[in-house]
Scaffold this active site. Structure first.
Site, PDB file in Angstrom:
ATOM      1  N   ARG A 171      21.971  46.054  41.720  1.00 30.94           N
ATOM      2  CA  ARG A 171      22.958  46.197  42.796  1.00 30.94           C
ATOM      3  C   ARG A 171      23.007  47.671  43.167  1.00 30.94           C
ATOM      4  NH1 ARG A 171      28.649  44.494  40.950  1.00 30.94           N
ATOM      5  NH2 ARG A 171      28.765  46.667  40.314  1.00 30.94           N
ATOM      6  N   GLY A 226      36.212  29.679  47.825  1.00 24.67           N
ATOM      7  CA  GLY A 226      36.772  30.619  46.866  1.00 24.67           C
ATOM      8  C   GLY A 226      37.415  29.914  45.685  1.00 24.67           C
ATOM      9  N   HIS A 280      47.020  38.900  45.515  1.00 27.08           N
ATOM     10  CA  HIS A 280      46.641  39.923  44.537  1.00 27.08           C
ATOM     11  C   HIS A 280      46.115  41.156  45.266  1.00 27.08           C
ATOM     12  CE1 HIS A 280      42.521  38.569  45.362  1.00 27.08           C
ATOM     13  NE2 HIS A 280      42.978  37.345  45.204  1.00 27.08           N
ATOM     14  N   THR A 312      28.535  53.242  37.081  1.00 28.64           N
ATOM     15  CA  THR A 312      29.508  52.168  36.890  1.00 28.64           C
ATOM     16  C   THR A 312      30.899  52.763  37.025  1.00 28.64           C
ATOM     17  OG1 THR A 312      30.158  50.314  35.453  1.00 28.64           O
ATOM     18  CG2 THR A 312      29.598  52.393  34.378  1.00 28.64           C
TER      19      THR A 312
END
Length: 544
Positions: A472, A177, A11, A503
């Site tokens: 964050r 993962g 991906h 954002t």
């Protein structure tokens, strides 16, 4: 020498160009095709190449495909072990065959490319190079963890004098993962896509399943680990997309998050014992888990941690190019920042606005005008300079809002069509960060760590303070991004807050805005008050 890197097998297909050891350009195909993540991570899509991103990288440098010395493809089909558990049962052999044919597919996308110049680079080595070679000068340990590569899911080693030494790897089916992806799917989210939602959900629960999960996911003491099969439904009901999530789901997310952090810490300690390095560089999709990164920073024996901003599979395009350059004896220049994508001149932006027949203005200082709008509690689409490489909006393609208005979290999630449990992030002036945030490292320009919000600031910054008291953080240095820094300073002058909500500039299911046309389409379809397109402002007409 000129090296093009390509990521295409799973991906986030992407391309990156390295010329004479310097990173010239890097971009993800999704920003051109407008398909989220570029394509599905399934075997029958492995033939698709990031043609638009690759052609743009060459155009940026004034090169053609014939000018390239080599092309690095971040997957080596010769390393695939047929029949290995952990491979895709729906057609792994198809993915492998398409990877073998990548030189031919690339030549069809890039006229003039000599197929013989395409070199296969081991997937996890490409990850490792994207961190250790792009990072700060000097030697470093490197840890790579993701879903999977050819037949492994993890790689640990070190770079000394630009040369990689492997110290440990983990063969499939054991994968941190895939462990996290399995939970992502169980919770009704899209695997290989929505893992960040699980990380956000974890803050709403408690780690009540640790004893069971520690028996299933654990280190082996030799630099590896095991991930045994887990009966997820015994821990929390399976969800379909859109189902309501309960406390049981949040508890499961919290438990998985903590076990992941514990295993990563053990692996980092093992790696430090073997290398004695002061710096740890991280890559792979797991390196986008900013909560785990902060724990590594706080509790591992390494003095510093550096993470490449496109740490997921897109970054392997960069790593493949850097690894070929290092193998050729090139001296690699450290990554100067994430702004490696497309940009438009002021004249080009104005021509686009005129063609769209929009009313616009050019204030004396767009940063000051936007600071005024934000202080007035308006939502601003901020489109400036070269686009970011990687999944984080870092002040180039961002949605901005007032952090002191608690309702702006819900407001922005409504604008973007997101789940309400998901947080939004703060950008802060670099020289003010440490008085407001603690625990994580500074500077933090790539938004890859969480920081504690100081008690005195939590009530002042409700929109960016997550339920667990963290945020964050992205720090902004005026030397790196003067226009965004001026906006932050202007907002601080008006409100006393050197912080703005930041954002990504997109709506749910869509890639981040990249071009001016993308920005205009997003502005036209979402309830955003102001679009700052370079030095120009477009304001939404408010009904009276």
């Amino acid at each position: 020498m000129r090296f093009l890197g390509i990521n295409a097998v799973f991906h986030d297909p992407a391309a990156a160009l390295v010329v004479d050891g310097r990173i010239v350009a890097a971009a993800e195909e999704e920003r051109f095709s407008r398909r989220k993540h570029g394509k599905q991570a399934v075997p029958f899509s492995a033939w698709e190449q990031p043609g638009q991103a690759a052609r743009w990288c060459l155009e940026r440098a004034g090169l053609t495909a014939a000018d390239l010395d080599a092309v690095g493809f971040s997957y080596d089909p010769d390393l695939v072990e047929p029949g290995l558990a952990g491979h895709d049962p729906s057609g792994e052999e198809l993915r492998t065959e398409f990877a073998r044919r990548a030189p031919k597919f690339l030549a069809s996308e890039l006229p003039g490319l000599d197929q013989k110049k395409v070199r296969f680079v081991r997937h996890h080595v490409a990850h490792a190079a994207s961190a250790a070679l792009a990072g700060p000068p000097g030697d470093s340990a490197v840890l790579v963890a993701d879903g999977r590569g050819e037949s492994t899911s993890y790689l640990a080693g070190e770079y000394r004098d630009g040369r990689f030494k492997e110290l440990a790897a983990q063969k499939l089916p054991h994968s941190l993962g895939l462990f996290y992806e399995d939970l992502t799917e169980h919770l009704g989210f899209a695997r290989s896509s929505d893992e960040y939602k699980v990380m956000a959900l974890a803050s709403y629960g408690g780690p009540v399943h640790l004893d069971y999960l520690r028996e299933c996911v654990y280190v082996t003491g030799d630099g590896g680990f095991r991930t045994e099969l887990i009966d997820w439904s015994a821990l929390a009901p399976r969800c379909s997309p859109g189902d309501e999530l309960t406390r049981r789901h949040a508890d499961l997310a919290s438990s998985v998050q903590q076990v992941l952090e514990e295993v990563l810490l053990d692996l980092a300690r093992w790696l430090h014992d073997r290398t004695g390095q002061r710096t740890l560089t991280l890559a792979g999709g797991i390196a986008l888990n900013c909560v785990a990164n902060t724990r590594l920073h706080a509790e591992s024996p390494f003095e510093s941690i550096w993470i490449q901003p496109a740490a997921g599979d897109a970054g392997t395009a960069l790593g493949a190019a850097l690894q070929l350059a290092a193998d050729a004896g090139e001296r690699i220049e450290p990554m100067s920042g994430a702004a490696l994508g497309r940009e438009w001149t002021d004249d080009e932006l104005e021509a686009i606005l005129q063609k769209a027949k929009l009313d616009y203005e050019r204030p004396d200082d767009v940063s000051d005008a936007v600071a005024e709008a934000l202080a007035d509690d308006q939502i601003v689409a901020w489109f400036q300079g070269r686009a970011e490489f990687g999944p984080r909006a870092l002040g180039r393609r961002s949605l901005l809002a007032h952090p002191g208005r608690a309702g702006n979290l819900e407001r922005l999630n409504d604008v973007k069509g997101r789940e309400q449990f998901r947080p939004v992030a703060p950008m802060v002036l670099a020289d003010r960060a440490e008085e407001i945030f603690s625990r994580g490292p500074f500077p933090s320009p790539y938004m890859l760590f969480v920081h504690d919000v100081a008690e005195a600031w939590r009530e002042r910054l409700p929109a960016v303070t997550h339920v667990d008291g963290t945020a964050r953080v992205q720090t902004v240095d005026p030397a790196d991004d003067p226009r965004t820094a001026r906006m932050l300073s202007g907002f601080a002058d008006r409100t006393g807050l050197p912080v703005v909500v930041n954002t990504s500039l997109n709506t749910a299911g869509r890639p981040m805005v990249d071009s001016p046309r993308d920005a205009l389409e997003c502005f036209g379809s979402a309830p955003v008050d102001v679009l700052a397109l370079g030095p120009f402002l477009v304001r939404r007409h408010r009904s009276r």
